[in-house]
Design a protein around this motif. Sequence first.
Motif, mmCIF file in Angstrom:
data_model
loop_
_atom_site.group_PDB
_atom_site.id
_atom_site.type_symbol
_atom_site.label_atom_id
_atom_site.label_comp_id
_atom_site.label_asym_id
_atom_site.label_seq_id
_atom_site.Cartn_x
_atom_site.Cartn_y
_atom_site.Cartn_z
ATOM 1 N N ARG A 101 0.829 -1.152 0.256
ATOM 2 C CA ARG A 101 -0.002 -0.174 -0.117
ATOM 3 C C ARG A 101 0.815 1.515 0.103
ATOM 4 O O ARG A 101 0.575 2.225 -0.431
ATOM 5 C CB ARG A 101 -1.032 0.079 1.228
ATOM 6 N N MET A 102 2.058 1.086 0.531
ATOM 7 C CA MET A 102 2.787 2.450 0.323
ATOM 8 C C MET A 102 3.546 2.805 -0.938
ATOM 9 O O MET A 102 3.532 3.823 -1.432
ATOM 10 C CB MET A 102 4.397 2.406 1.328
ATOM 11 N N ASP A 103 3.502 1.548 -1.777
ATOM 12 C CA ASP A 103 3.786 1.644 -3.236
ATOM 13 C C ASP A 103 2.711 2.419 -3.796
ATOM 14 O O ASP A 103 2.668 3.308 -4.759
ATOM 15 C CB ASP A 103 4.273 0.518 -3.826
ATOM 16 N N LEU A 104 1.504 1.893 -3.619
ATOM 17 C CA LEU A 104 0.222 2.348 -4.261
ATOM 18 C C LEU A 104 0.047 3.896 -3.893
ATOM 19 O O LEU A 104 -0.296 4.899 -4.711
ATOM 20 C CB LEU A 104 -0.910 1.505 -3.938
ATOM 21 N N GLN A 105 0.256 4.225 -2.563
ATOM 22 C CA GLN A 105 0.167 5.627 -2.131
ATOM 23 C C GLN A 105 1.183 6.483 -2.919
ATOM 24 O O GLN A 105 0.693 7.520 -3.318
ATOM 25 C CB GLN A 105 0.517 5.904 -0.565
ATOM 26 N N ARG A 106 2.281 6.177 -3.256
ATOM 27 C CA ARG A 106 3.266 6.903 -4.006
ATOM 28 C C ARG A 106 3.011 7.020 -5.418
ATOM 29 O O ARG A 106 2.889 8.194 -5.735
ATOM 30 C CB ARG A 106 4.654 6.076 -3.839
ATOM 31 N N TYR A 107 2.352 6.038 -5.794
ATOM 32 C CA TYR A 107 2.011 6.064 -7.398
ATOM 33 C C TYR A 107 0.758 6.932 -7.315
ATOM 34 O O TYR A 107 0.443 7.916 -8.180
ATOM 35 C CB TYR A 107 1.504 4.577 -7.777
ATOM 36 N N LEU A 108 -0.354 6.774 -6.471
ATOM 37 C CA LEU A 108 -1.408 7.790 -6.481
ATOM 38 C C LEU A 108 -0.956 9.392 -6.334
ATOM 39 O O LEU A 108 -1.346 10.115 -6.883
ATOM 40 C CB LEU A 108 -2.448 7.420 -5.445
ATOM 41 N N ASN A 109 -0.155 9.379 -5.244
ATOM 42 C CA ASN A 109 0.311 10.906 -5.102
ATOM 43 C C ASN A 109 1.010 11.434 -6.455
ATOM 44 O O ASN A 109 0.751 12.631 -6.643
ATOM 45 C CB ASN A 109 1.470 10.854 -3.897
ATOM 46 N N GLU A 110 1.756 10.646 -6.991
ATOM 47 C CA GLU A 110 2.343 11.005 -8.508
ATOM 48 C C GLU A 110 1.395 11.512 -9.291
ATOM 49 O O GLU A 110 1.683 12.441 -10.316
ATOM 50 C CB GLU A 110 3.077 9.901 -9.005
ATOM 51 N N HIS A 111 0.056 10.988 -9.057
ATOM 52 C CA HIS A 111 -1.101 11.466 -9.954
ATOM 53 C C HIS A 111 -1.886 12.309 -9.304
ATOM 54 O O HIS A 111 -3.075 12.626 -9.688
ATOM 55 C CB HIS A 111 -1.764 10.104 -10.493
ATOM 56 N N ASN A 112 -1.578 12.898 -8.223
ATOM 57 C CA ASN A 112 -2.004 13.871 -7.538
ATOM 58 C C ASN A 112 -3.528 13.541 -6.931
ATOM 59 O O ASN A 112 -4.647 14.117 -6.819
ATOM 60 C CB ASN A 112 -2.537 15.215 -8.627
ATOM 61 N N ILE A 113 -3.669 12.049 -6.498
ATOM 62 C CA ILE A 113 -4.699 11.444 -5.906
ATOM 63 C C ILE A 113 -4.118 11.240 -4.273
ATOM 64 O O ILE A 113 -2.963 10.674 -4.280
ATOM 65 C CB ILE A 113 -5.030 10.358 -6.357
ATOM 66 N N HIS A 114 -4.670 11.599 -3.425
ATOM 67 C CA HIS A 114 -4.224 11.522 -2.006
ATOM 68 C C HIS A 114 -5.107 10.776 -1.082
ATOM 69 O O HIS A 114 -6.071 11.163 -0.618
ATOM 70 C CB HIS A 114 -4.093 13.135 -1.448
ATOM 71 N N PRO A 115 -4.710 9.514 -1.025
ATOM 72 C CA PRO A 115 -5.399 8.603 -0.245
ATOM 73 C C PRO A 115 -5.406 8.613 1.322
ATOM 74 O O PRO A 115 -4.562 9.438 1.801
ATOM 75 C CB PRO A 115 -5.315 7.130 -0.662
ATOM 76 N N GLY A 116 -6.176 8.007 2.229
ATOM 77 C CA GLY A 116 -5.760 7.970 3.611
ATOM 78 C C GLY A 116 -5.830 6.589 4.045
ATOM 79 O O GLY A 116 -5.553 5.572 3.189
ATOM 80 N N PHE A 117 -5.303 6.327 5.193
ATOM 81 C CA PHE A 117 -5.216 4.879 6.006
ATOM 82 C C PHE A 117 -6.080 4.630 7.204
ATOM 83 O O PHE A 117 -5.885 5.323 8.007
ATOM 84 C CB PHE A 117 -3.801 4.778 6.504
ATOM 85 N N HIS A 118 -7.043 3.710 7.002
ATOM 86 C CA HIS A 118 -7.979 3.818 8.266
ATOM 87 C C HIS A 118 -8.052 2.225 8.410
ATOM 88 O O HIS A 118 -8.911 1.440 7.848
ATOM 89 C CB HIS A 118 -9.417 4.186 7.756
ATOM 90 N N TYR A 119 -7.301 1.722 9.282
ATOM 91 C CA TYR A 119 -6.449 2.312 10.322
ATOM 92 C C TYR A 119 -5.080 1.612 10.223
ATOM 93 O O TYR A 119 -5.068 0.368 10.173
ATOM 94 C CB TYR A 119 -7.084 2.544 11.583
ATOM 95 N N PRO A 120 -3.947 2.370 10.312
ATOM 96 C CA PRO A 120 -2.629 1.626 10.043
ATOM 97 C C PRO A 120 -2.234 0.689 11.214
ATOM 98 O O PRO A 120 -1.499 0.177 10.862
ATOM 99 C CB PRO A 120 -1.739 2.708 10.024
#
Length: 372
Positions: free
Chosen positions: A300-319
Amino acid sequence: MTVLQKNISKIQCLDLNRQHESIKSEIFTAFEEVYDQTAFSGGSFVENFEKDFAGFCRTRFAVGVNNGTSALHLALLALGIGPGDEVIVPANTFIATAWAVTYAGATPVFVDCREDTWQIDAEKINEKITTKTKAVIGVHLYGQPFDVAAVSQTCESNGLYLIEDAAQAHGALYKKQAVGGFGEMGCFSFYPGKNLGAYGEGGGITTNNEEYYTHLLSLRNHGCVVRYYHDEVGYNMRMGGLEGASLRIKLKYLPSWNNRRREIAKLYQEQINNPKIKMQFQPSWADSVYHLFVICTEDRMDLQRYLNEHNIHPGFHYPVSCHLQKAYSTLNYQQGDMPHAEYLASHCISLPMYAEMTEEEVSRVIEVLNLY
Ligand SMILES: Cc1ncc(COP(=O)(O)O)c(C=O)c1O
């Protein structure tokens, strides 16, 4: 790895501004009335909201309080739960579900979630019951009802109270009936980011039981029914007038906002076809209001990086699952005790989800995820 255009505007997990823009003149008019009447604590703005919210949940009563954690805390106190008692709570929830048990002086006993729905596993409750167990708090997590019939049956056959934590599920339906009226009490949060969020902090308790209702009114107000006569140790957990006024206005819009969330969720469910993405199973009896749209993926950290690169900002519920939080280390739970909750904690990521998302934004999230 993708040809997608990256210079489009930011898509956030939640954007409260848009909702505010759509209702602000109505809100500010109501606030003016609250100020003019200096009705800042309790009073008619809160009482009117309470009546409307009880109607919305189809319960006889609703009590407004200062936040959702207090709602849970007071529900436990109204049931007489305290030191020496145990209360079963899901490991996969926001920590406040467990805090309330601790605040009441009792011990939270965690139970794993199901592998498919990610909700409290009714079958695992039995093995957690001891002579000290007094109640179960079921959580309608992410806005999706838990299996109320299965959990209620376990409670009934063991003489336990059921409390619903509906902090994320205003308007969600279990077998076509609104959550909040199934247990002894239903506890809601009106934190600003919730499906129904106050302009400020807020919480509420719904119940069909008049005895609980009158007790809750006293507990939230320093333990008094008659002013300055304190029959028991109480709390200052009243709801503010500004919160009551804003919630009453927003409640009118909640059904359409919830329906829009359902539409977005349907698009995600039908159009995200990337096998790397795992979604929550939706039983036919659960009509979710999608407070959060949580998915799982291997990295999921890799997916977060990828989404951020595309200006999409996910959350984590709950880490971190509740049973492994440092604050509860004295309860001596170990990694491996709740495999499904632990899997979720290390693989979950929440997609943008709020009623004001545009079609373009929803399509963009889907497109980006399918190209991952
Ligand atoms: C499941 C759950 N329970 C309880 C709470 C506590 O509500 P509050 O933040 O209003 O105290 C929340 C709020 O985030 C929640 O999500």
